[in-house]
Design an enzyme around this catalytic site. Sequence first.
Site, mmCIF file in Angstrom:
data_model
loop_
_atom_site.group_PDB
_atom_site.id
_atom_site.type_symbol
_atom_site.label_atom_id
_atom_site.label_comp_id
_atom_site.label_asym_id
_atom_site.label_seq_id
_atom_site.Cartn_x
_atom_site.Cartn_y
_atom_site.Cartn_z
ATOM 1 C CD GLU A 308 52.397 2.157 35.811
ATOM 2 O OE1 GLU A 308 52.752 3.008 36.643
ATOM 3 O OE2 GLU A 308 52.240 2.412 34.600
ATOM 4 C CD1 TRP A 311 55.983 3.267 33.739
ATOM 5 C CD2 TRP A 311 57.375 5.018 33.840
ATOM 6 N NE1 TRP A 311 55.789 4.045 32.613
ATOM 7 C CE2 TRP A 311 56.618 5.118 32.655
ATOM 8 C CE3 TRP A 311 58.321 6.002 34.131
ATOM 9 C CZ2 TRP A 311 56.783 6.170 31.749
ATOM 10 C CZ3 TRP A 311 58.485 7.060 33.232
ATOM 11 C CH2 TRP A 311 57.727 7.125 32.061
ATOM 12 C CD1 TRP A 340 60.520 27.556 38.041
ATOM 13 C CD2 TRP A 340 58.524 26.812 37.343
ATOM 14 N NE1 TRP A 340 60.727 26.396 37.342
ATOM 15 C CE2 TRP A 340 59.522 25.913 36.900
ATOM 16 C CE3 TRP A 340 57.188 26.548 37.030
ATOM 17 C CZ2 TRP A 340 59.232 24.775 36.172
ATOM 18 C CZ3 TRP A 340 56.894 25.414 36.293
ATOM 19 C CH2 TRP A 340 57.900 24.538 35.865
ATOM 20 C CG ASN A 375 50.357 6.813 39.529
ATOM 21 O OD1 ASN A 375 51.297 7.412 40.027
ATOM 22 N ND2 ASN A 375 50.323 6.473 38.251
ATOM 23 C CD1 TRP A 393 60.175 21.734 38.180
ATOM 24 C CD2 TRP A 393 60.716 20.141 39.644
ATOM 25 N NE1 TRP A 393 61.543 21.607 38.149
ATOM 26 C CE2 TRP A 393 61.902 20.635 39.043
ATOM 27 C CE3 TRP A 393 60.809 19.130 40.596
ATOM 28 C CZ2 TRP A 393 63.166 20.153 39.374
ATOM 29 C CZ3 TRP A 393 62.075 18.645 40.933
ATOM 30 C CH2 TRP A 393 63.237 19.161 40.311
ATOM 31 C CD1 TRP A 416 56.224 15.324 42.671
ATOM 32 C CD2 TRP A 416 55.429 17.162 41.692
ATOM 33 N NE1 TRP A 416 55.091 15.686 43.336
ATOM 34 C CE2 TRP A 416 54.589 16.812 42.770
ATOM 35 C CE3 TRP A 416 55.127 18.288 40.931
ATOM 36 C CZ2 TRP A 416 53.445 17.554 43.106
ATOM 37 C CZ3 TRP A 416 54.000 19.032 41.259
ATOM 38 C CH2 TRP A 416 53.166 18.667 42.323
#
Length: 496
Positions: A308, A311, A340, A375, A393, A416
Site C-alpha cells: 500500500e 501504491w 457523463w 479505504n 469522476w 478516483w
Amino acid sequence: MVDKNSRGSRAPFRRGLVWLRNDLRCADNTALYRADKGSDALAAVFIACPETWRSHGDGDNVVAFRLRSLQHLQQDLAARNIPLYFLELSTFAQVPAALAQLAHKLHVDAVFANAEYPLNERKRDEAVRESLREVGVPVEYCTDRTLIPPGSLTTNSGDGFKVFTPFKRAFIARHGDEAMDPLPAPRARSGDHLQLWPEWQALEAENNLVRTIPKTVGDYGVPAGGAERVLDWPVGEAAGLAHLETFSEKVDDYLKLRDFPGVEGTSRLSPYLNCGAVSIRQCVKMALAENGGHWVGKSEGASTWLSELLWREFYQHLVVNFPRVCRNQPFKPETEQVPWSRSKHDFERWCAGETGVPIVDAAMRQLNRTGWMHNRLRMVVASFLTKNLLIDWRRGEHYFMQQLVDADFAANNGGWQWAASTGTDAVPYFRVFNPYSQSKKFDAEGDFIRVFVPELARLSARDIHCPPPVDGYPPPMCNVTDSRKHAIEVFANLKS
C-alpha cells in the site's frame, strides 16, 4: 546582524533557510537535515497560499490539520532555538519574489526544500530557483515525499510505468535492498543562535509579508467546521510517531482486518503522511522491521501494508510521468468521451449520503462527519458514483479534496481515476463494485452502517444491507444491476 563573512581566514559563516511545505517534522526531514549539516545558522519558513490552496481543491479539514501541525512544529523547532517564519501570500505566483526578498533580508547562503510533484508545484519551484539565482542564493530540492525521485524508475523502454504491479516489481528489484534509514533531527543550537536572526516584528514592518503563525485556524480564516472535524486527530510529529508505534503492534493483522470498516484495522496514518508529520521512510522502516527486512515475506500483514505504501509512491510518480492528470484530464484520453450524467440532484444525494444504498450512505456520512473515510469504502462510493450513477469522476475527486483531512492530490486523483476506469488499472472498464455484496462481505452484521445511518439501526443483519421501506430513509437511487450493465456498455462502445 552578524556579518556572514566576518570570520577572517576561517571558513565562511553559512546561513541556511529551510522552506517547509508538506514536511512538517524535525526527524527524517531531508531538507532540514541537509540544511542543518551544511549551515552554521539555521532558520525555516512556511509560506501559506490560501487562494491557490482553494483553487487546488484543498478543503477546510486538510488546511486545518496542516496549520495545527505547523504550530506543533514551530514549538519543536523553538526547543532547538531554530526560528520559523510564516509568510502569508495569496497565490503560488507571489512565492518566487517573496522568497527571494526574504532570503536577501536574512542574508542566507542557501535555501533547502523537499520536492513536490504536482505540475503547478513543480512550476512554482522552478520559478523560485530562478528568482533566488538572481539574488545569488542557490536552492536545493531534496527527495523526501517519496522513497526515490519520481521519474527515476522506468520501463526497459525508458517510459514511466502505467500499471502498479510492474512498478512494484521493478521498485523491489532495483531498490528493495537499499537502506531506508531515517535521518536525525537537526541539532539544537545555543540560545545565542536566535540573535543571528531578526524577530518577526522587524521583518513584518519591512515588507508586510512575515507574520506570526495563527494561534487558531479561525485566526487564519478556516471556518470553525473545518477545525472541529480535525479535533479528534492529535496533531504534530510526536502524535504521528505515536500513531505509527501503535500500528506497528498490529500490522501483522493488517491483511486480515484492513477491509472491515467497523474495526480499527487500517493504519489511519494518511493525514500524518500527507502533512509530513511522519515520513514515508519511517513507515517503511517499521514495516520492514516487522517483516524480517523483506518487502514480501515473513508477515502477510506487513507485506500488504508495504504494498500500500508503494501504491502511494506509484501515484506520486504518475503525476510527474504523466502530467496531463494534473490538468484535470483522464489518464486514458479516450475516456474523455464518456457521456457523463450532469444530474445535480443525483450528485447532491451522493454527497449527502442519501442514495438509499446503506453502505454508500454510511461511508459518505462518515466522510462528512469526520473528514475521513475507510479505504475500502472510498472505492465503493467512487464506483457507485462513476459507474452506477455515471457521474464524472472529477466531481467526486473534488468533493473528496474538500472533505478529507488527508487530502493529497496524487493519491486522490489516482484513486478516483482507478475506480472510474479512466486511470491506471490492469483490469478493464468492467470493474464495478456491487455495494450490496461489498456491504455483506465487509460489514456482515451491519455495525458500521448502524453508526452512521441510525435510521436503519433496528434492522436485522439480514435486512440492513438492502433494506425494506423504512420511514425517513430513501429508496435506492438506481438498480445497481441495470446501471452496471449500462456503464459497461458505455465504456465498451468507447473502446470499439
